[in-house]
Write an enzyme that holds these catalytic residues in place. Structure first.
Site, mmCIF file in Angstrom:
data_model
loop_
_atom_site.group_PDB
_atom_site.id
_atom_site.type_symbol
_atom_site.label_atom_id
_atom_site.label_comp_id
_atom_site.label_asym_id
_atom_site.label_seq_id
_atom_site.Cartn_x
_atom_site.Cartn_y
_atom_site.Cartn_z
ATOM 1 N N LYS A 209 0.855 -1.034 0.000
ATOM 2 C CA LYS A 209 0.085 0.060 0.032
ATOM 3 C C LYS A 209 0.887 1.243 -0.034
ATOM 4 O O LYS A 209 0.650 2.285 -0.907
ATOM 5 C CB LYS A 209 -0.914 0.048 1.273
ATOM 6 C CG LYS A 209 -1.744 1.103 1.245
ATOM 7 C CD LYS A 209 -2.855 0.927 2.589
ATOM 8 C CE LYS A 209 -3.409 2.241 2.917
ATOM 9 N NZ LYS A 209 -4.372 2.382 4.075
ATOM 10 N N GLU A 215 10.291 -4.939 4.678
ATOM 11 C CA GLU A 215 10.345 -6.258 4.083
ATOM 12 C C GLU A 215 10.117 -6.311 2.530
ATOM 13 O O GLU A 215 10.816 -7.035 2.153
ATOM 14 C CB GLU A 215 9.159 -6.921 5.011
ATOM 15 C CG GLU A 215 9.692 -7.455 6.280
ATOM 16 C CD GLU A 215 8.811 -6.123 7.214
ATOM 17 O OE1 GLU A 215 8.918 -5.110 6.868
ATOM 18 O OE2 GLU A 215 8.835 -6.342 8.531
ATOM 19 N N GLY A 281 -4.712 -1.874 4.847
ATOM 20 C CA GLY A 281 -4.271 -3.013 4.122
ATOM 21 C C GLY A 281 -5.208 -4.251 4.469
ATOM 22 O O GLY A 281 -4.848 -4.896 3.546
ATOM 23 N N ARG A 282 -5.341 -4.299 5.776
ATOM 24 C CA ARG A 282 -6.006 -5.552 5.953
ATOM 25 C C ARG A 282 -7.363 -5.695 5.595
ATOM 26 O O ARG A 282 -8.203 -6.763 5.674
ATOM 27 C CB ARG A 282 -5.879 -5.715 7.675
ATOM 28 C CG ARG A 282 -6.556 -4.648 8.298
ATOM 29 C CD ARG A 282 -6.216 -4.692 9.573
ATOM 30 N NE ARG A 282 -6.839 -3.507 10.563
ATOM 31 C CZ ARG A 282 -6.298 -2.418 10.757
ATOM 32 N NH1 ARG A 282 -4.917 -2.373 10.171
ATOM 33 N NH2 ARG A 282 -6.648 -1.343 11.483
ATOM 34 N N GLU A 367 -5.302 -6.269 14.498
ATOM 35 C CA GLU A 367 -4.705 -5.099 14.070
ATOM 36 C C GLU A 367 -5.889 -4.074 14.067
ATOM 37 O O GLU A 367 -5.763 -2.824 14.461
ATOM 38 C CB GLU A 367 -4.069 -5.219 12.871
ATOM 39 C CG GLU A 367 -3.010 -4.199 12.447
ATOM 40 C CD GLU A 367 -2.175 -4.165 11.131
ATOM 41 O OE1 GLU A 367 -2.829 -4.076 10.358
ATOM 42 O OE2 GLU A 367 -0.950 -4.339 11.277
ATOM 43 N N HIS A 398 -6.247 -33.002 17.448
ATOM 44 C CA HIS A 398 -5.311 -33.948 18.054
ATOM 45 C C HIS A 398 -4.233 -32.891 18.471
ATOM 46 O O HIS A 398 -3.118 -33.446 19.038
ATOM 47 C CB HIS A 398 -4.785 -34.614 17.245
ATOM 48 C CG HIS A 398 -5.876 -35.615 16.430
ATOM 49 N ND1 HIS A 398 -6.137 -36.757 16.896
ATOM 50 C CD2 HIS A 398 -6.762 -35.336 15.513
ATOM 51 C CE1 HIS A 398 -7.011 -37.642 16.496
ATOM 52 N NE2 HIS A 398 -7.562 -36.591 15.464
ATOM 53 N N LYS A 522 9.015 -0.868 14.256
ATOM 54 C CA LYS A 522 9.592 -0.687 12.839
ATOM 55 C C LYS A 522 10.712 0.392 13.090
ATOM 56 O O LYS A 522 12.048 0.389 12.557
ATOM 57 C CB LYS A 522 8.701 0.046 12.124
ATOM 58 C CG LYS A 522 7.528 -1.186 11.477
ATOM 59 C CD LYS A 522 6.623 -0.420 10.332
ATOM 60 C CE LYS A 522 5.358 -1.185 10.153
ATOM 61 N NZ LYS A 522 4.542 -0.227 9.369
HETATM 62 O O1 F6P Z 1 3.029 -2.850 9.751
HETATM 63 C C1 F6P Z 1 1.566 -3.352 9.590
HETATM 64 C C2 F6P Z 1 1.230 -2.729 8.298
HETATM 65 O O2 F6P Z 1 1.131 -1.372 8.074
HETATM 66 C C3 F6P Z 1 -0.127 -3.293 7.967
HETATM 67 O O3 F6P Z 1 -1.052 -2.696 8.377
HETATM 68 C C4 F6P Z 1 -0.056 -3.605 6.485
HETATM 69 O O4 F6P Z 1 -1.205 -4.515 5.997
HETATM 70 C C5 F6P Z 1 1.617 -4.050 6.157
HETATM 71 O O5 F6P Z 1 2.175 -3.310 7.129
HETATM 72 C C6 F6P Z 1 1.804 -3.821 5.072
HETATM 73 O O6 F6P Z 1 1.971 -2.563 4.598
HETATM 74 P P1 F6P Z 1 1.965 -2.106 3.000
HETATM 75 O O7 F6P Z 1 1.030 -2.622 2.298
HETATM 76 O O8 F6P Z 1 2.113 -0.547 3.004
HETATM 77 O O9 F6P Z 1 3.351 -2.741 2.589
#
Ligand code: F6P
Length: 558
Positions: A209, A215, A281-282, A367, A398, A522
Site C-alpha cells: 500500500k 520487508e 491494508g487488512r 490489528e 489432536h 519498525k
Molecule cells: O506494519 C503493519 C502494516 O502497516 C499493515 O497494516 C499492512 O497491511 C502491512 O504493514 C503492509 O503494509 P504495506 O502494504 O504498505 O506494505
C-alpha cells in the site's frame, strides 16, 4: 469525525447485560431441553452462509440486551457513516471504504469529492484484463515464454489476504499457473521461494500500500537481482541497463497507493495497479492487492468473489438487527470478552482449503481492535481485542482441543465448513468428507453438552478417574456452513468477519482502522540496524539487554 464515542459501560443495556450475566447459570442441555425450537430460533442465513448461534451462552433476553447496546452506542449510525465515506478513521482522518471496492459499476459514491465507484472500476477492469492476458499466455516474459509462476511480494494485508484466498480457491485455479507468496524479510523466505523457479516464466507482483515497507522493498530488490542475474546467466539478457529495464518491465508489476514510488523502483507505471488511502491494508484483498488471486481464478472468479462481499455488505447494511448476522456475531464477541472475560477466540475451519483463514483473521481482528484508547484519544472503558487463533479441524482436535474442552478458560469458537468437498473421496464405502463433518458436529455437541460424572460412571469408569473424564460442557460455539467453497463464499466469509470486527470496535469506541501499535518496533529496527552493521555509537545507545543481545548475535554469526 469528531463525535466522541458513547461509553458502552455507562449505558442501561450494559447494566442489563451485567445483571443477566450474574443471574445466568449456563446450561445448554437444559436450554435445549426446555426449548425444542432453540436451534431454529438462533439460526440465521446471511447470503449463502447458514449460521447457527444456538450453542452459544445466550437466550432471548441476552440477545435483546445486546441489540439495545448496539442501539445505545449508535452502531447503525456509524455503520451508515462508514458506507457513506465519512472519515471514521479518525486518527488518520480517512474514510473507510473497503465496501466501495465491491460496489457495482452503476452505484454512486463520492469520496472527498471524487467518484470512488468510477475509480474502483477503472482499476478493476484494467487489473482483470491484465490477469486475463497472463492466463491466456498473451503476456509473455522477456524471452517470449508465457508466465507459469506468479510470486506475490508483500506483507501483512498485502500478503495474508491474497495467500489465504489463493489457498482457499486452489480448485478454481487455472492449470499450469501457480502463485507463491514471499512476505518475511528472513532471507530464507525469498531464497526458498525462487530456488526452483525459471526467471523466464516468473512474474513478480510487488504489493505494498505504502511502497515503503522494509520487508517488501528488500524482498523486491532481492527478487529483482535474482531475476536479472539468472536471466543474464542464461544468456536471455546481456546485462545492459536497457535490457535490464526491459526484463523488469516484463517480470515485475506493482500494486500500491503510491504510484510515484513504484516508478522509482523501476516498474513501468503502465503495469501498476492503484488503490486508495481509504482502503486499509487488512481490508484490501478485494482491491488490486488481490491481483495474484485474479490471475489464478480469472476475471469471472474474481467478479464472483467481489459479489460475495457485496451480498454480505448488503445484509449488514439492510437486514433488521434481530437477524443481522455480522451484528449478532460482533455483539456475541463483546458478550464473551466483557461479560465472560474471554481472552481468546478460536476459528476452526473444517475445510483444509481454509487453512490460512485463522492467520488472515489475526491481522484483520487484532490489528483492528487491539487498542487501549478510543477514537477520541481517551482510554477504553472495558477490555477490548481478544486473541484470534486456530487451525483447521481435525488437526486441532489432536493438538489443542483438550484445552478448549477441559481447560479453565472459556474460549468461544467458530466452526466453519462446506457441504460439498472439492474432492469427494471414498474410503471403501465410506464418504470421507461425511466422516470429516461428523467430527465438526461431534465437537460442537461435545463442547456444548459435555459429559456428566454420572455418565462417566455409567461407562464403568473407576471412581478415581471420573473427574478427569468429565466434560463440563457449556463451551460456546458458532457453526457457519455453506454449500461449497466458491469464490463468492470466500468473499462472504471475509466480509462477515470484517463487519464483526467493525461491530466490536464501535461498541468499544475504538478506531478499528488505524494501527499505530506497529510503528515503534519498525522505527527501533531502523535505529538498531546500524549497531549490527558495526556502528559502535548506535550500539552504545541501546539499553543493556539489547546491547548484550546484539553482541551475542555478532559473536555467534559466522
Ligand atoms: O506494519 C503493519 C502494516 O502497516 C499493515 O497494516 C499492512 O497491511 C502491512 O504493514 C503492509 O503494509 P504495506 O502494504 O504498505 O506494505
Amino acid at each position: 469525525m469528531s463525535t466522541s464515542p458513547v461509553d458502552a459501560t455507562t449505558t442501561s443495556a450494559w447494566q442489563e447485560l451485567s445483571r443477566l450475566r450474574e443471574a445466568m447459570v449456563p446450561d445448554l442441555r437444559a436450554w435445549f431441553a426446555a426449548s425444542p425450537g432453540r436451534a431454529a430460533e438462533f439460526t440465521f442465513e446471511c447470503a449463502d452462509l447458514h449460521v447457527d448461534l444456538s450453542k452459544n451462552l445466550i437466550d432471548r433476553d441476552v440477545v435483546q440486551a445486546l441489540l439495545r447496546l448496539a442501539e445505545q452506542v449508535n452502531l447503525a449510525q456509524r455503520r451508515d457513516d462508514m458506507f457513506a465515506g465519512k472519515h471514521i478513521n479518525v486518527t488518520e482522518d480517512r474514510a473507510v471504504l473497503h465496501t466501495a471496492l465491491r460496489l457495482p459499476a452503476d452505484a454512486q459514491l463520492q469520496v472527498d469529492g471524487q467518484d470512488a465507484v468510477a475509480d474502483v472500476h477503472e482499476v478493476l477492469d484494467r487489473m482483470l484484463a491484465f490477469a486475463e492476458r497472463v492466463r491466456s499466455g498473451e503476456w509473455v516474459g522477456v524471452t517470449g515464454q508465457r508466465i507459469k509462476t506468479v510470486v506475490n511480494i508483500g506483507i501483512g494485508g498485502s500478503d495474508l489476504g491474497p495467500v489465504m484466498v489463493y489457498e482457499a480457491l486452489l480448485p478454481h485455479k487455472q492449470d499450469g499457473l501457480e502463485c507463491r507468496f514471499v512476505s518475511n524479510i528472513d532471507p530464507a523466505d525469498v531464497a526458498e521461494t525462487v530456488a526452483d523457479l525459471d526467471p523466464a516464466t516468473t512474474l513478480f507482483i510487488v504489493a505494498s500500500k505504502t511502497f515503503t515497507t522494509l520487508e517488501t522493498l528488500t524482498n523486491a530488490r532481492l527478487a529483482r537481482s535474482w531475476l536479472l542475474e539468472k536471466l543474464a546467466e542464461a544468456g536471455a539478457i546481456d546485462g545492459t541497463a536497457e535490457q535490464d529495464s526491459q526484463a523488469i518491465a516484463r517480470h515485475f508489476v506493482a500494486v500500491s497507493t503510491a504510484l510515484d514510488k513504484v516508478a522509482d523502483f523501476g516498474i513501468d507505471p503502465v503495469n501498476a495497479f492503484g488503490f486508495w488511502d481509504w482502503v486499509g491494508g487488512r481490508y484490501s484483498v478485494d482491491s488490486a492487492v488481490g491481483l495474484s488471486v485474479a490471475i489464478a481464478i480469472g476475471e469471472r472468479g474474481f467478479r464472483d468473489f467481489l459479489d460475495g462481499f457485496r451480498r454480505v455488505d448488503e445484509h449488514f447494511r439492510t437486514q433488521e438487527p434481530g437477524s443481522n448476522v455480522p451484528l449478532l456475531l460482533g455483539l456475541l464477541n463483546v458478550w464473551y470478552v466483557n461479560f465472560f472475560q474471554a481472552h481468546s477466540h478460536a476459528v476452526l475451519p473444517y475445510a483444509q482449503y481454509l487453512h490460512r483463514f485463522p492467520a488472515y483473521l489475526q491481522q484483520l481482528t487484532m490489528e483492528s481492535n487491539g487498542k487501549s484508547v478510543r477514537w477520541d484519544g481517551t482510554p477504553v472503558t472495558s477490555e477490548t481485542g481478544e486473541i484470534f487463533w486456530g487451525e483447521p479441524g481435525t488437526n486441532g482436535q489432536h493438538a489443542f482441543y483438550q484445552l478448549i474442552h477441559q481447560g479453565t478458560r472459556l474460549i468461544p469458537a467458530d466452526f466453519i465448513a462446506v457441504a460439498n468437498p472439492a474432492h469427494p473421496l471414498q474410503d471403501g464405502d465410506v464418504d470421507v468428507h461425511g466422516l470429516f463433518l461428523a467430527n465438526f458436529f461431534a465437537q460442537t455437541a461435545a463442547l456444548a453438552f459435555g459429559k456428566t460424572a454420572d455418565e462417566v460412571r455409567a461407562e464403568g469408569t473407576p471412581e478415581h478417574l471420573v473427574s478427569a473424564r468429565v466434560f463440563a460442557g457449556n463451551r460456546p460455539t458458532t457453526s457457519i456452513l455453506a454449500s461449497s467453497l466458491t469464490p463468492s463464499v470466500v468473499g462472504q466469509l471475509i466480509a462477515l468477519y470484517e463487519h464483526i470486527t467493525f461491530v466490536q470496535g464501535v461498541v468499544w469506541g475504538i478506531d478499528s482502522f488505524d494501527q499505530w501499535g506497529v510503528e515503534l518496533g519498525k522505527k527501533l529496527a531502523l535505529e538498531i540496524a546500524p549497531a549490527i552493521f558495526g556502528d559502535a555509537e548506535a550500539l552504545a545507545q541501546q539499553d543493556g539487554s539489547t546491547q548484550a543481545l546484539v553482541s551475542w548475535y555478532l559473536n555467534a554469526r559466522d
